[in-house]
Design a protein around this motif. Structure first.
Motif, short mmCIF file in Angstrom:
data_model
loop_
_atom_site.label_atom_id
_atom_site.label_comp_id
_atom_site.label_asym_id
_atom_site.label_seq_id
_atom_site.Cartn_x
_atom_site.Cartn_y
_atom_site.Cartn_z
N UNK A 1 -40.34 -87.64 -20.36
CA UNK A 1 -40.63 -88.55 -19.58
C UNK A 1 -40.66 -88.17 -17.91
N UNK A 2 -39.50 -87.25 -17.84
CA UNK A 2 -39.57 -86.71 -16.60
C UNK A 2 -40.52 -85.66 -16.06
N UNK A 3 -41.26 -85.18 -17.16
CA UNK A 3 -42.40 -84.11 -17.00
C UNK A 3 -41.69 -82.71 -16.68
N UNK B 1 -24.89 -90.94 -17.79
CA UNK B 1 -24.71 -89.67 -17.34
C UNK B 1 -26.25 -88.91 -17.50
N UNK B 2 -26.75 -88.99 -18.95
CA UNK B 2 -27.87 -88.40 -19.34
C UNK B 2 -29.11 -89.13 -18.77
N UNK B 3 -29.12 -90.41 -18.80
CA UNK B 3 -30.51 -91.02 -18.41
C UNK B 3 -30.51 -90.86 -16.87
N UNK B 4 -29.30 -90.62 -16.10
CA UNK B 4 -29.50 -90.69 -14.73
C UNK B 4 -29.86 -89.28 -14.23
N UNK B 5 -29.12 -88.44 -14.89
CA UNK B 5 -29.14 -86.71 -14.41
C UNK B 5 -30.48 -86.40 -14.38
N UNK B 6 -30.91 -86.58 -15.57
CA UNK B 6 -32.23 -85.75 -16.28
C UNK B 6 -33.49 -86.06 -15.25
N UNK B 7 -33.63 -87.50 -15.21
CA UNK B 7 -35.03 -87.88 -14.35
C UNK B 7 -34.69 -87.29 -12.89
N UNK C 1 -27.80 -84.78 -28.71
CA UNK C 1 -27.99 -84.25 -27.36
C UNK C 1 -29.36 -83.70 -27.32
N UNK C 2 -29.87 -82.73 -28.40
CA UNK C 2 -31.16 -82.12 -28.31
C UNK C 2 -32.13 -83.19 -28.30
N UNK C 3 -32.22 -84.15 -29.18
CA UNK C 3 -33.31 -85.16 -29.17
C UNK C 3 -33.41 -86.01 -27.92
N UNK C 4 -32.40 -86.44 -27.44
CA UNK C 4 -32.22 -87.44 -26.42
C UNK C 4 -32.69 -86.68 -25.09
N UNK C 5 -32.25 -85.42 -24.90
CA UNK C 5 -32.89 -84.46 -23.86
C UNK C 5 -34.43 -84.38 -23.89
N UNK C 6 -34.73 -84.04 -25.24
CA UNK C 6 -36.33 -83.79 -25.12
C UNK C 6 -36.99 -85.08 -24.86
N UNK C 7 -36.73 -86.22 -25.20
CA UNK C 7 -37.28 -87.35 -24.78
C UNK C 7 -37.18 -87.52 -23.26
N UNK D 1 -42.40 -82.83 -24.27
CA UNK D 1 -41.26 -82.06 -23.93
C UNK D 1 -41.39 -80.51 -23.70
N UNK D 2 -40.70 -79.92 -22.78
CA UNK D 2 -40.88 -78.35 -22.72
C UNK D 2 -40.65 -77.52 -24.01
#
Ligand SMILES: CC(C)(COP(=O)(O)OP(=O)(O)OC[C@H]1O[C@@H](n2cnc3c(N)ncnc32)[C@H](O)[C@@H]1OP(=O)(O)O)[C@@H](O)C(=O)NCCC(=O)NCCSC(=O)C[C@H](O)C(=O)O
Ligand SMILES: [Mg+2]
Length: 363
Positions: free
Chosen positions: A147-149, A108-114, A137-143, A15-16
């Protein structure tokens, strides 16, 4: 609670790196639109560059039947609209995801972030109750970022709209290095607090104080006499708490929605109160609220002229001087520097304001 040593470590491998300072990007108006509403969505490309933040709203005000269309619409708009979002966009792109207990938020999260994580600057999380919501939110965003690089972390903004959220305000602000700011959600907060109001933000004529009664010749109070009343601000306490909690954590406070779209005068008053108390911006629900927010949340030419005169008069910044009959010292200088710095940040993105500030003379 993570230790100070771990606080800025990424929460997932790959994660960044979290930011150690939240950038002060101008965000006078956070303009809400429903990406499933074709008429609104069609207006978005031409709004880029005219508003600091465009926010694709997925939560309340989007019909349950349109939740998927709103999410997909936001992805399409982000992918197809030039100059929107990311570090180089002239207008930031934010979204408000659905509530953490809703059936839509995970998608929402798993669609938007990638799909558009590189363009999404900030994710607004509604109905935040405590640090645990931000940790989730912090942990799931990091994952998802790993994954999305993604090279840059997506920031998080919490809406204060429950009594518990207000009670936990400091821990919410300090829950993650992603925390960008807080907004007031006056409609949900009023309901959660069981306030007896029916509005979306703004004042109420019943919330007032009344001038003392005059006294008769015998000293009795004339309670039926005409007495001036002064309407009070229902939101003063909460906004003041937000401002302090945000300042303490180096993040940014915002007013929220003003639902009486037709009453542009009271809207301006509410925005100005928030600006004076320390908020950096507000929500805009209708195109006509953007101009109000941009004007109110930009220091006036007169204020900048005064601030620059104080800076010039104060020389090395210590001691006390008289200017126009008033005492200025280190502390008033610091206030003036806040204004001057804000003016510089706004001038960098708003050529019209820059021209006005550049034309100021100090005589
Ligand atoms: C408030 C609205 C429902 C009003 O919409 P409408 O009746 O269509 O207004 P107008 O006829 O005056 O619109 C003129 C044209 O402008 C377009 N329009 C309207 N609003 C927007 C917008 N936000 N962005 C872009 N374009 C907009 C209309 O489509 C018209 O176009 P045209 O016909 O081609 O000329 C509507 O403004 C609206 O839905 N706004 C957003 C509401 C919203 O996001 N609400 C959620 C945030 S507040 C909240 O959630 C409460 C908070 O959480 C809390 O708890 O306090
Ligand atoms: Mg709400």
């Amino acid at each position: 609670m993570r230790s100070a040593k771990d606080f800025f470590r990424p929460l997932a491998v790959g994660a960044p790196q979290p930011l150690t300072e939240i950038p002060a990007r101008p965000s006078r108006a956070i303009h809400f639109f429903d990406p499933s509403n074709e008429k609104m969505a069609a207006k978005i490309p031409q709004m880029v560059g005219t508003v600091d933040v465009l926010l694709g709203n997925l939560e309340d005000a989007v019909k349950a039947d349109n939740k998927v269309a709103a999410r997909e619409g936001l992805v399409r708009i982000a992918q197809e609209t030039a100059d929107l979002g990311g570090q180089s966009g002239s207008t930031q792109l934010w979204t408000r995801i659905n509530a953490l207990d809703s059936p839509w938020v995970l998608d929402d999260l798993t669609t938007l972030v990638p799909a558009i994580g590189d363009k999404l600057d900030v994710i607004m999380v509604p109905k935040v109750q405590g640090a645990e919501d931000i940790h989730y939110i912090d942990r799931i965003l990091a994952q998802l970022e790993a994954k999305a690089g993604l090279a840059r972390p997506i920031l998080v903004h919490a809406i204060l709209e429950t009594a518990r959220g207000v009670a936990n305000i400091e821990e919410i602000c300090g829950a993650s290095p992603r925390m960008q700011g807080l907004s007031l959600g006056p409609a949900d907060l009023a309901a959660d607090r069981r306030m007896k109001t029916t509005r979306v933000g703004g004042g109420h004529p019943g919330y007032l104080v009344r001038q003392d009664p005059p006294r008769g010749d015998d000293g009795t109070a004339q309670i039926d006499a005409d007495r001036t009343t002064y309407q009070q601000d229902l939101w003063h306490y909460t906004i003041a708490r937000m401002v302090d909690a945000c300042a303490m954590h180096g993040i940014y406070p915002y007013y929220g929605p003003f639902g009486d779209i037709a009453d542009v005068v009271a809207c301006e008053d509410q925005f100005r109160n928030a600006f004076l108390l320390g908020c950096v911006g507000t929500w805009s629900l209708h195109p006509k609220q953007i101009e109000i927010a941009n004007r109110v949340f930009s220091p006036s030419v007169e204020d900048i002229r005064h601030a620059r005169r104080v800076v010039a008069a104060m020389g090395d910044g210590t001691g006390a001087v008289m200017l126009d009959g008033k005492m200025e010292d280190d502390a008033s200088l610091k206030q003036c520097l806040v204004m001057v710095q804000l003016a510089e940040e706004l001038a960098a993105i708003d050529p019209k304001l820059k021209a006005q500030y550049d034309a100021i003379t100090l005589d």
